[in-house]
Scaffold this motif. Structure first.
Motif, PDB file in Angstrom:
ATOM      1  N   ALA A   7      75.829  76.414  73.602  1.00 40.00           N
ATOM      2  CA  ALA A   7      74.532  77.016  73.296  1.00 40.00           C
ATOM      3  C   ALA A   7      73.986  76.560  71.955  1.00 40.00           C
ATOM      4  CB  ALA A   7      74.667  78.543  73.314  1.00 40.00           C
ATOM      5  N   THR A   8      74.889  76.373  70.966  1.00 43.52           N
ATOM      6  CA  THR A   8      74.434  75.933  69.648  1.00 43.52           C
ATOM      7  C   THR A   8      73.787  74.560  69.731  1.00 43.52           C
ATOM      8  OG1 THR A   8      76.164  77.197  68.547  1.00 43.52           O
ATOM      9  CG2 THR A   8      75.162  75.413  67.296  1.00 43.52           C
ATOM     10  N   ALA A   9      74.438  73.648  70.419  1.00 44.28           N
ATOM     11  CA  ALA A   9      73.883  72.299  70.550  1.00 44.28           C
ATOM     12  C   ALA A   9      72.595  72.316  71.362  1.00 44.28           C
ATOM     13  CB  ALA A   9      74.912  71.373  71.195  1.00 44.28           C
ATOM     14  N   ASP A  10      72.533  73.176  72.388  1.00 44.95           N
ATOM     15  CA  ASP A  10      71.303  73.296  73.172  1.00 44.95           C
ATOM     16  C   ASP A  10      70.130  73.696  72.299  1.00 44.95           C
ATOM     17  OD1 ASP A  10      72.228  72.538  75.644  1.00 44.95           O
ATOM     18  OD2 ASP A  10      72.822  74.566  76.230  1.00 44.95           O
ATOM     19  N   ARG A  11      70.369  74.677  71.426  1.00 39.48           N
ATOM     20  CA  ARG A  11      69.293  75.131  70.532  1.00 39.48           C
ATOM     21  C   ARG A  11      68.907  74.030  69.561  1.00 39.48           C
ATOM     22  NH1 ARG A  11      72.480  79.786  70.378  1.00 39.48           N
ATOM     23  NH2 ARG A  11      73.298  79.201  68.344  1.00 39.48           N
ATOM     24  N   ALA A  12      69.909  73.315  69.042  1.00 35.76           N
ATOM     25  CA  ALA A  12      69.632  72.237  68.089  1.00 35.76           C
ATOM     26  C   ALA A  12      68.804  71.131  68.731  1.00 35.76           C
ATOM     27  CB  ALA A  12      70.946  71.663  67.551  1.00 35.76           C
ATOM     28  N   LEU A  13      69.146  70.787  69.962  1.00 36.18           N
ATOM     29  CA  LEU A  13      68.391  69.742  70.646  1.00 36.18           C
ATOM     30  C   LEU A  13      66.988  70.210  70.993  1.00 36.18           C
ATOM     31  CD1 LEU A  13      71.150  68.343  73.022  1.00 36.18           C
ATOM     32  CD2 LEU A  13      69.938  67.055  71.269  1.00 36.18           C
ATOM     33  N   ALA A  14      66.858  71.439  71.438  1.00 36.29           N
ATOM     34  CA  ALA A  14      65.561  71.954  71.839  1.00 36.29           C
ATOM     35  C   ALA A  14      64.604  72.025  70.665  1.00 36.29           C
ATOM     36  CB  ALA A  14      65.722  73.339  72.464  1.00 36.29           C
ATOM     37  N   ILE A  52      69.886  65.501  67.045  1.00 38.13           N
ATOM     38  CA  ILE A  52      70.301  66.893  66.923  1.00 38.13           C
ATOM     39  C   ILE A  52      69.783  67.470  65.615  1.00 38.13           C
ATOM     40  CG2 ILE A  52      72.299  68.425  66.638  1.00 38.13           C
ATOM     41  CD1 ILE A  52      73.857  66.636  68.501  1.00 38.13           C
ATOM     42  N   ARG A  53      69.234  68.665  65.675  1.00 40.84           N
ATOM     43  CA  ARG A  53      68.766  69.357  64.481  1.00 40.84           C
ATOM     44  C   ARG A  53      69.706  70.527  64.178  1.00 40.84           C
ATOM     45  NH1 ARG A  53      64.066  67.914  62.513  1.00 40.84           N
ATOM     46  NH2 ARG A  53      63.629  69.942  61.569  1.00 40.84           N
ATOM     47  N   PRO A  54      70.532  70.421  63.117  1.00 34.14           N
ATOM     48  CA  PRO A  54      71.520  71.456  62.830  1.00 34.14           C
ATOM     49  C   PRO A  54      70.932  72.849  62.565  1.00 34.14           C
ATOM     50  CG  PRO A  54      72.112  69.441  61.710  1.00 34.14           C
ATOM     51  CD  PRO A  54      70.749  69.219  62.283  1.00 34.14           C
ATOM     52  N   ILE A  98      79.301  77.919  54.400  1.00 34.54           N
ATOM     53  CA  ILE A  98      78.501  77.153  55.355  1.00 34.54           C
ATOM     54  C   ILE A  98      79.389  76.249  56.197  1.00 34.54           C
ATOM     55  CG2 ILE A  98      76.738  75.350  55.572  1.00 34.54           C
ATOM     56  CD1 ILE A  98      75.481  76.530  52.987  1.00 34.54           C
ATOM     57  N   ARG A  99      80.350  75.589  55.559  1.00 32.47           N
ATOM     58  CA  ARG A  99      81.214  74.649  56.287  1.00 32.47           C
ATOM     59  C   ARG A  99      82.182  75.356  57.233  1.00 32.47           C
ATOM     60  NH1 ARG A  99      80.877  69.449  53.915  1.00 32.47           N
ATOM     61  NH2 ARG A  99      79.934  69.460  51.836  1.00 32.47           N
ATOM     62  N   ARG A 100      82.265  76.678  57.144  1.00 36.88           N
ATOM     63  CA  ARG A 100      83.117  77.437  58.072  1.00 36.88           C
ATOM     64  C   ARG A 100      82.313  78.178  59.134  1.00 36.88           C
ATOM     65  NH1 ARG A 100      85.958  78.653  53.172  1.00 36.88           N
ATOM     66  NH2 ARG A 100      84.924  80.681  53.038  1.00 36.88           N
ATOM     67  N   LEU A 101      80.989  78.079  59.066  1.00 37.05           N
ATOM     68  CA  LEU A 101      80.155  78.765  60.053  1.00 37.05           C
ATOM     69  C   LEU A 101      80.467  78.241  61.457  1.00 37.05           C
ATOM     70  CD1 LEU A 101      76.656  78.749  58.294  1.00 37.05           C
ATOM     71  CD2 LEU A 101      78.120  80.748  58.685  1.00 37.05           C
ATOM     72  N   PRO A 102      80.527  79.112  62.458  1.00 37.31           N
ATOM     73  CA  PRO A 102      80.739  78.645  63.830  1.00 37.31           C
ATOM     74  C   PRO A 102      79.710  77.597  64.259  1.00 37.31           C
ATOM     75  CG  PRO A 102      81.011  81.022  63.721  1.00 37.31           C
ATOM     76  CD  PRO A 102      80.498  80.583  62.374  1.00 37.31           C
ATOM     77  N   GLN A 103      78.457  77.765  63.843  1.00 30.06           N
ATOM     78  CA  GLN A 103      77.409  76.807  64.193  1.00 30.06           C
ATOM     79  C   GLN A 103      77.723  75.428  63.630  1.00 30.06           C
ATOM     80  OE1 GLN A 103      73.550  77.895  62.730  1.00 30.06           O
ATOM     81  NE2 GLN A 103      72.524  76.092  63.578  1.00 30.06           N
ATOM     82  N   GLU A 120      80.818  73.978  65.522  1.00 33.45           N
ATOM     83  CA  GLU A 120      80.457  73.596  66.887  1.00 33.45           C
ATOM     84  C   GLU A 120      79.650  72.294  66.914  1.00 33.45           C
ATOM     85  OE1 GLU A 120      78.429  76.839  68.727  1.00 33.45           O
ATOM     86  OE2 GLU A 120      80.147  78.202  68.554  1.00 33.45           O
ATOM     87  N   LEU A 121      78.745  72.137  65.957  1.00 31.35           N
ATOM     88  CA  LEU A 121      77.938  70.918  65.917  1.00 31.35           C
ATOM     89  C   LEU A 121      78.776  69.695  65.565  1.00 31.35           C
ATOM     90  CD1 LEU A 121      74.629  72.185  64.303  1.00 31.35           C
ATOM     91  CD2 LEU A 121      74.875  71.149  66.552  1.00 31.35           C
ATOM     92  N   VAL A 122      79.704  69.852  64.624  1.00 29.82           N
ATOM     93  CA  VAL A 122      80.611  68.753  64.294  1.00 29.82           C
ATOM     94  C   VAL A 122      81.399  68.342  65.534  1.00 29.82           C
ATOM     95  CG1 VAL A 122      82.673  68.111  62.979  1.00 29.82           C
ATOM     96  CG2 VAL A 122      80.781  69.285  61.832  1.00 29.82           C
ATOM     97  N   ASP A 123      81.911  69.334  66.273  1.00 32.73           N
ATOM     98  CA  ASP A 123      82.675  69.043  67.485  1.00 32.73           C
ATOM     99  C   ASP A 123      81.788  68.398  68.551  1.00 32.73           C
ATOM    100  OD1 ASP A 123      84.927  70.085  66.310  1.00 32.73           O
ATOM    101  OD2 ASP A 123      84.825  72.019  67.336  1.00 32.73           O
TER     102      ASP A 123
END
Length: 267
Positions: free
Chosen positions: A3-10, A232-234, A245-250, A253-256
């Motif tokens: 879902a995070t990547a979906d939002r970033a792409l959208a 991708i828009r983080p 910030i570097r530990r945020l799930p978002q 997930e984006l790094v992965d």
């Protein structure tokens, strides 16, 4: 896709009006080596765009085409709707190897571009001192490059690029030559500086973590021949503590997600 990547792409569909457009850019070396093939990218004004991809995919080549240092064999680059036909005052480049003049002081290095443009000495030195202060090098104006640490030399290179007051700042792996601690400090300093300067930045990096942390948008290139396969828009909230910030799930997930896009290109 999560879902995070979906939002970033959208969210890419709602980005700011582009100041720079890469349109169907291709580059062939010699008679058969295809470096880029049909690369397309819109760069929003006042934002940082990271170019990320496997080694040899054409990131630096694309940056040099944008800078006007290389002429593409197909397609074109446009700045404010006008085609790029060579280097211009609207674009400034920060090199990976600092590219400082070894015999010149920090002040003279930072003022170099202004001198080349015919700016009077008093004005160019005032401007150079202003940007030396902005990058945290006040007190080092009379030092030579060999007297500076790697991080300080990169700050001087950044100050020189800022001093010419171009709209677009291009950075070719600017922090790769320093250790990890300094790299993180320079990343934070760059974000703080861009809050003041409001520049449009195109930033080449091999680091997924760096791209996600710094960029408003991350353009992922394929293996050679390079083309932009995904943007991708983080959309990270960077107002908090950097370690948080570097530990945020978002963030994780984006790094992965980006690694999943790139790992099949790694040989």
């Amino acid at each position: 896709m999560n879902a995070t990547a979906d939002r970033a792409l959208a969210s890419a569909a709602t980005q700011a009006e582009p100041i720079l457009r890469v349109q169907d850019v291709g580059l062939v070396y010699g008679s058969s080596t295809v470096a880029l093939d049909g690369a397309n990218l819109d760069v929003p004004k006042g934002q940082l765009t990271a170019l990320l991809g496997p080694s040899g995919c054409g990131k630096t080549t694309l940056l040099k085409i944008i800078a006007g240092l290389i002429e593409p064999t197909a397609g074109a680059v446009y700045v404010n709707g006008k085609p790029v036909e060579g280097p211009g005052p609207d674009r400034a480049l920060v090199f990976q190897d600092f590219a400082l003049l070894p015999w010149a002081t920090v002040l003279d290095n930072v003022a170099f571009g202004l001198r080349a443009r015919g700016v009077p000495r008093k004005e160019r030195e005032e401007t150079a001192r202003h940007y030396i202060n902005e990058v945290g090098l006040s007190g080092f104006e009379d030092k030579h490059p060999h007297e500076l640490s790697g991080g300080m030399r990169q700050r001087a290179g950044l100050a020189r690029a800022l001093a010419v007051e171009s709209d677009i700042l291009m950075m070719d792996e600017p922090f790769s030559a320093v250790d990890e601690q300094m790299r993180r400090k320079l990343q934070e300093d760059l974000l703080d500086l861009l809050k003041i300067e409001k520049k449009t930045v195109i930033f080449v990096t091999h680091s997924i973590e760096e791209a996600v942390y710094l960029a408003d948008q991350v353009a992922i290139l394929t293996r050679r021949p390079g083309r932009v396969t995904k943007v991708i828009r983080p959309d990270l909230d960077r107002s908090g503590d950097v370690d948080v910030i570097r530990r945020l799930p978002q963030y994780v997930e984006l790094v992965d997600e980006i690694w999943a896009s790139l790992k099949h290109y790694v040989e």
